[in-house]
Write an enzyme that holds these catalytic residues in place. Structure first.
Site, PDB file in Angstrom:
ATOM      1  N   ARG A  35      29.787  42.962  30.557  1.00 21.09           N
ATOM      2  CA  ARG A  35      29.890  41.504  29.703  1.00 21.09           C
ATOM      3  C   ARG A  35      28.864  41.387  28.665  1.00 21.09           C
ATOM      4  O   ARG A  35      29.164  40.985  27.638  1.00 21.09           O
ATOM      5  CB  ARG A  35      29.620  40.306  30.792  1.00 21.09           C
ATOM      6  CG  ARG A  35      30.918  40.066  31.300  1.00 21.09           C
ATOM      7  CD  ARG A  35      30.804  38.901  31.966  1.00 21.09           C
ATOM      8  NE  ARG A  35      32.186  38.200  32.430  1.00 21.09           N
ATOM      9  CZ  ARG A  35      32.375  37.429  33.421  1.00 21.09           C
ATOM     10  NH1 ARG A  35      31.327  37.040  34.473  1.00 21.09           N
ATOM     11  NH2 ARG A  35      33.543  36.987  33.587  1.00 21.09           N
ATOM     12  N   LYS A 195      48.877  34.318  48.063  1.00 24.40           N
ATOM     13  CA  LYS A 195      49.443  32.990  48.417  1.00 24.40           C
ATOM     14  C   LYS A 195      50.226  32.295  47.142  1.00 24.40           C
ATOM     15  O   LYS A 195      49.674  32.045  46.158  1.00 24.40           O
ATOM     16  CB  LYS A 195      48.525  31.981  49.119  1.00 24.40           C
ATOM     17  CG  LYS A 195      47.890  32.562  50.276  1.00 24.40           C
ATOM     18  CD  LYS A 195      47.290  31.558  50.875  1.00 24.40           C
ATOM     19  CE  LYS A 195      46.583  32.133  52.231  1.00 24.40           C
ATOM     20  NZ  LYS A 195      45.707  30.925  52.807  1.00 24.40           N
ATOM     21  N   GLY A 352      41.401  36.961  38.803  1.00 24.27           N
ATOM     22  CA  GLY A 352      41.139  37.428  40.189  1.00 24.27           C
ATOM     23  C   GLY A 352      41.340  38.768  40.239  1.00 24.27           C
ATOM     24  O   GLY A 352      40.487  39.601  39.687  1.00 24.27           O
ATOM     25  N   GLY A 375      38.782  32.372  36.246  1.00 20.58           N
ATOM     26  CA  GLY A 375      39.314  30.920  36.196  1.00 20.58           C
ATOM     27  C   GLY A 375      39.907  30.508  35.041  1.00 20.58           C
ATOM     28  O   GLY A 375      40.996  29.771  35.097  1.00 20.58           O
TER      29      GLY A 375
HETATM   30  P1  AMP Z   1      45.242  37.039  44.654  1.00 27.85           P
HETATM   31  O1  AMP Z   1      43.631  36.889  44.624  1.00 27.85           O
HETATM   32  O2  AMP Z   1      45.921  35.559  45.117  1.00 27.85           O
HETATM   33  O3  AMP Z   1      45.605  37.867  43.222  1.00 27.85           O
HETATM   34  O4  AMP Z   1      45.686  37.790  45.819  1.00 27.85           O
HETATM   35  C1  AMP Z   1      45.362  39.269  45.820  1.00 27.85           C
HETATM   36  C2  AMP Z   1      45.079  39.658  47.292  1.00 27.85           C
HETATM   37  O5  AMP Z   1      46.627  39.543  47.671  1.00 27.85           O
HETATM   38  C3  AMP Z   1      44.841  40.868  47.575  1.00 27.85           C
HETATM   39  O6  AMP Z   1      43.671  40.828  48.385  1.00 27.85           O
HETATM   40  C4  AMP Z   1      45.912  41.606  48.021  1.00 27.85           C
HETATM   41  O7  AMP Z   1      45.448  42.450  49.421  1.00 27.85           O
HETATM   42  C5  AMP Z   1      46.641  40.506  48.846  1.00 27.85           C
HETATM   43  N1  AMP Z   1      48.118  40.729  48.996  1.00 27.85           N
HETATM   44  C6  AMP Z   1      49.139  41.342  47.906  1.00 27.85           C
HETATM   45  N2  AMP Z   1      50.186  41.597  48.695  1.00 27.85           N
HETATM   46  C7  AMP Z   1      50.073  41.091  50.181  1.00 27.85           C
HETATM   47  C8  AMP Z   1      50.750  41.397  51.369  1.00 27.85           C
HETATM   48  N3  AMP Z   1      52.189  41.577  51.247  1.00 27.85           N
HETATM   49  N4  AMP Z   1      50.307  40.744  52.246  1.00 27.85           N
HETATM   50  C9  AMP Z   1      49.054  40.284  52.483  1.00 27.85           C
HETATM   51  N5  AMP Z   1      48.095  40.271  51.446  1.00 27.85           N
HETATM   52  C10 AMP Z   1      48.765  40.805  50.391  1.00 27.85           C
END
Ligand code: AMP
Length: 403
Positions: A35, A195, A352, A375
């Site tokens: 950064r 999610k 993320g 964010g």
């Molecule tokens: P995010 O921070 O919402 O972008 O989510 C990223 C996280 O989603 C990572 O830690 C991945 O391990 C998890 N992830 C991706 N695909 C899957 C899956 N099929 N089942 C469980 N976790 C997942």
């Protein structure tokens, strides 16, 4: 568009620069200077033009003055990054601040203590913002990553003295503009991650703007479930099935094609090198979980990308941290990087875990733009206005010379 450094006559001016120098540190030493290095161009340019650069930055969530959140440890790495000495002020307002600013000459750079030592900062307090504004004659915001927060040093100050986008902010705004506001079509968005619940606004905004919405990661399971697919032990937000169906309907109405996996990689447990197999989506065993998109799905995403001109990417296609469930993310990331290299695709990614996933795939440097803003990047994908961007002075107004 907003005023940039091209519109600012920096010579002899005291310029308050809001930078994001929020770097990781251990035992009082900076462990990753990314950064700082990214902020160096704006600081150097202003100093070389004869400006007196007064830097405000933040670190952590201190409750008042807490030494463990001091920014003093940045002085040496910053001086090294910009190739000039950096002076230090123990506070952003009051006698120390004013004396340090008065001692500056043209081309000098002054780093100030953590602006969040004052609770008024996060309250966007007008009196505090006035004190910060009084330090300078112009304001430059180079901290896109904090632009989603209306704080005194990111929002209120910009309304008190002429406000300009720094080079980093400018690059981020230009990249984001090219990706979603005035993109070359067709546009694909790839949204993965854990999610649906954390990405509802984002999905709602994207279906109205893009031609293809590729859904991957754990969130694809919810969409598959909503369409009657049995997902076994997979991560799945069953209570959001109606919401997923609404998003599918909204996409249809907007002529946006939703792309879901047709085959998946399943395993008995979420663990490195867990025994796994590839199955069609309608044959997920009851006692197994989906941890990645399958090879046919990855290939079909890659084929689609070859017809697209623009890709916006947030979130991995699978559990990328653990092998072999990083395969689809890696394959699509590499193909997107190749299309970028050949000049066929503009690729903008961020938010993320996306930066980590692309770095793991070895393509971080090969995308058109990878935002580290977290964010702020996500809020922009959600279509929200970012207060720190809105407060910048529009290009057309004023004389453009900083008065
Ligand atoms: P995010 O921070 O919402 O972008 O989510 C990223 C996280 O989603 C990572 O830690 C991945 O391990 C998890 N992830 C991706 N695909 C899957 C899956 N099929 N089942 C469980 N976790 C997942």
């Amino acid at each position: 568009m907003f005023r940039t450094l091209d519109d600012l006559d920096a010579k002899g001016k005291r310029i308050v620069l809001r930078a994001d120098l929020n770097v990781p540190a251990k035992d009082g030493k900076v462990t990753d200077t990314t950064r700082i290095d990214r902020s160096a161009a704006t600081i150097r340019e202003l100093a070389e033009k004869g400006g007196r650069v007064i830097i405000l930055t933040h670190f952590g969530r201190p409750k008042g003055r807490e030494e463990k959140y001091s920014q003093r440890l940045l002085v040496d790495p910053l001086a090294k990054a910009i190739g000039r000495p950096v002076a230090w002020a123990d506070d952003v307002i009051g006698v120390d601040a004013v004396e340090a600013v008065n001692a500056m000459k043209d081309g000098d750079v002054l780093l100030m203590e953590n602006v969040r030592f004052h609770p008024e900062e996060e309250k966007n307090d007008p009196v505090f913002a006035r004190a910060l504004a009084d330090l300078g004659q112009a304001y430059v915001n180079d901290a896109f990553s904090t632009a989603h927060r209306a704080h005194a040093s990111t929002e209120a100050i910009a309304r008190l003295i002429p406000a300009y986008a720094g080079r980093l902010m400018q690059a981020e705004l230009e990249a984001l503009g090219k990706a979603l506001e005035h993109p070359e079509k067709p546009v694909a968005a790839l949204v993965g991650g854990a999610k649906v619940s954390t990405k509802l606004d984002l999905l709602g905004n994207l279906v109205a703007k893009v031609d293809y919405l590729v859904i991957g990661g754990g969130m694809a399971n919810t969409f598959l479930f909503a369409q009657g697919v049995a997902v076994g032990k997979s991560l799945c937000e069953k209570e959001l099935a109606d919401t997923a169906r609404e998003i599918i309907e909204k996409a249809k109405a907007a002529n946006c094609q939703i792309v879901l996996p047709t085959d998946v990689v399943v395993a008995g447990q979420f663990a490195e090198n867990a025994p796994s197999k590839v199955v069609p989506v309608d044959a997920v065993p009851e006692d197994m979980m989906i941890l990645d998109a399958g090879p046919a799905s990855a290939k079909s995403i890659v084929d689609r990308l070859s017809d697209c001109r623009t890709l916006v990417w947030n979130g991995p296609l699978g559990a990328f941290e653990i092998s072999p469930f990083d395969a689809a993310t890696n394959a699509v990331a590499k193909a997107a990087a190749q299309c970028t290299k050949e000049g066929k695709l503009l690729t903008v990614a961020g938010g993320g875990d996306t930066v980590a996933a692309l770095a793991k795939a070895g393509v971080e440097e090969q995308f058109s733009y990878v935002s580290t803003a977290g964010g702020a990047f996500l809020e922009w994908l959600e279509g929200k206005e970012l207060p720190g961007v809105v407060a910048l002075t529009p290009k057309k107004s004023g004389c453009g010379c900083g008065h």
